[in-house]
Motif scaffolding. Structure first.
Motif, mmCIF file in Angstrom:
data_model
loop_
_atom_site.group_PDB
_atom_site.id
_atom_site.type_symbol
_atom_site.label_atom_id
_atom_site.label_comp_id
_atom_site.label_asym_id
_atom_site.label_seq_id
_atom_site.Cartn_x
_atom_site.Cartn_y
_atom_site.Cartn_z
ATOM 1 N N ILE A 197 0.847 -1.197 0.000
ATOM 2 C CA ILE A 197 0.000 0.000 0.000
ATOM 3 C C ILE A 197 0.882 1.247 0.000
ATOM 4 O O ILE A 197 0.641 2.204 -0.742
ATOM 5 N N GLU A 198 1.923 1.247 0.821
ATOM 6 C CA GLU A 198 2.835 2.393 0.874
ATOM 7 C C GLU A 198 3.523 2.598 -0.472
ATOM 8 O O GLU A 198 3.721 3.730 -0.908
ATOM 9 N N GLY B 62 6.988 3.965 -5.085
ATOM 10 C CA GLY B 62 8.342 3.544 -4.754
ATOM 11 C C GLY B 62 9.215 4.662 -4.241
ATOM 12 O O GLY B 62 10.011 4.469 -3.340
ATOM 13 N N GLU B 63 9.102 5.848 -4.790
ATOM 14 C CA GLU B 63 9.912 7.018 -4.387
ATOM 15 C C GLU B 63 9.016 8.172 -3.957
ATOM 16 O O GLU B 63 8.935 8.516 -2.806
ATOM 17 N N SER B 64 8.367 8.797 -4.949
ATOM 18 C CA SER B 64 7.432 9.886 -4.648
ATOM 19 C C SER B 64 6.365 9.949 -5.736
ATOM 20 O O SER B 64 6.613 9.592 -6.888
ATOM 21 N N LYS B 65 5.187 10.372 -5.324
ATOM 22 C CA LYS B 65 4.058 10.429 -6.252
ATOM 23 C C LYS B 65 3.137 11.562 -5.827
ATOM 24 O O LYS B 65 2.965 11.820 -4.644
ATOM 25 N N LEU C 116 1.450 15.104 -1.997
ATOM 26 C CA LEU C 116 2.739 14.539 -2.388
ATOM 27 C C LEU C 116 3.069 13.469 -1.361
ATOM 28 O O LEU C 116 3.092 13.732 -0.158
ATOM 29 N N VAL C 117 3.280 12.248 -1.835
ATOM 30 C CA VAL C 117 3.610 11.138 -0.950
ATOM 31 C C VAL C 117 5.022 10.688 -1.283
ATOM 32 O O VAL C 117 5.322 10.338 -2.417
ATOM 33 N N ASP D 104 5.951 9.850 3.997
ATOM 34 C CA ASP D 104 5.739 11.245 4.384
ATOM 35 C C ASP D 104 4.703 11.831 3.437
ATOM 36 O O ASP D 104 4.798 11.654 2.219
ATOM 37 N N ILE D 105 3.728 12.538 3.994
ATOM 38 C CA ILE D 105 2.648 13.103 3.190
ATOM 39 C C ILE D 105 2.663 14.619 3.334
ATOM 40 O O ILE D 105 2.728 15.154 4.441
ATOM 41 N N TYR D 106 2.619 15.303 2.186
ATOM 42 C CA TYR D 106 2.606 16.766 2.121
ATOM 43 C C TYR D 106 1.375 17.212 1.345
ATOM 44 O O TYR D 106 0.941 16.534 0.417
#
Length: 136
Positions: free
Chosen positions: A31-32, A38-41, A59-60, A68-70
């Motif tokens: 899920i992560e 894998g890196e950022s999405k 942005l995950v 980390d979630i922004y």
């Protein structure tokens, strides 16, 4: 014939009572990875508006053992995005294994329910509000 109809009716009722739109048997780390690619999405909130000020993006980013979630919030003229840190989260799992249950748990005790997820779409329940996102 009657038995077949009863079995079919029971199957339909069971399928209609499903609580989640999650693929079965996913592990928490899967899920992560779906959330972060894998890196950022970046996930864009689906809104019925053409105004960029209404668009909110998440942005995950993948951390070592969590994500980390922004929030990416457009500026006044939509020429930049303001970034605010939401928090570090982990996908929930069953106590006896790594199978994903239903939520993203933040270090401050908050949580988001994951209603459905694919590589291109995401539906969350945050503070009793259902929000849909599409991958950018």
């Amino acid at each position: 014939m009657r038995d077949k109809l009863l079995v079919l009716l029971a199957f339909i009722i069971l399928m209609a009572c499903g609580e989640e739109n999650l693929p079965p048997g996913l592990y928490d780390y899967q899920i992560e990875r779906l959330l972060s690619a894998g890196e950022s999405k970046v996930w864009m909130q689906i809104v019925n508006s053409e105004d960029c000020e209404d668009s909110l993006r998440l942005l995950v980013e993948r951390a070592s053992d969590s994500i980390d979630i922004y929030r990416l919030i457009p500026g006044e003229l939509c020429d930049y995005q303001d970034t605010s840190f939401v928090g570090r989260a982990e996908a929930s799992n069953l106590p006896d294994g790594l199978l994903f249950t239903d939520s993203l748990n933040f270090s401050d005790g908050d949580f988001w329910l994951v209603e459905s997820i694919t590589s291109k779409s995401l539906t969350l329940t945050i503070n009793a509000e259902r929000i849909s996102y599409a991958a950018e």
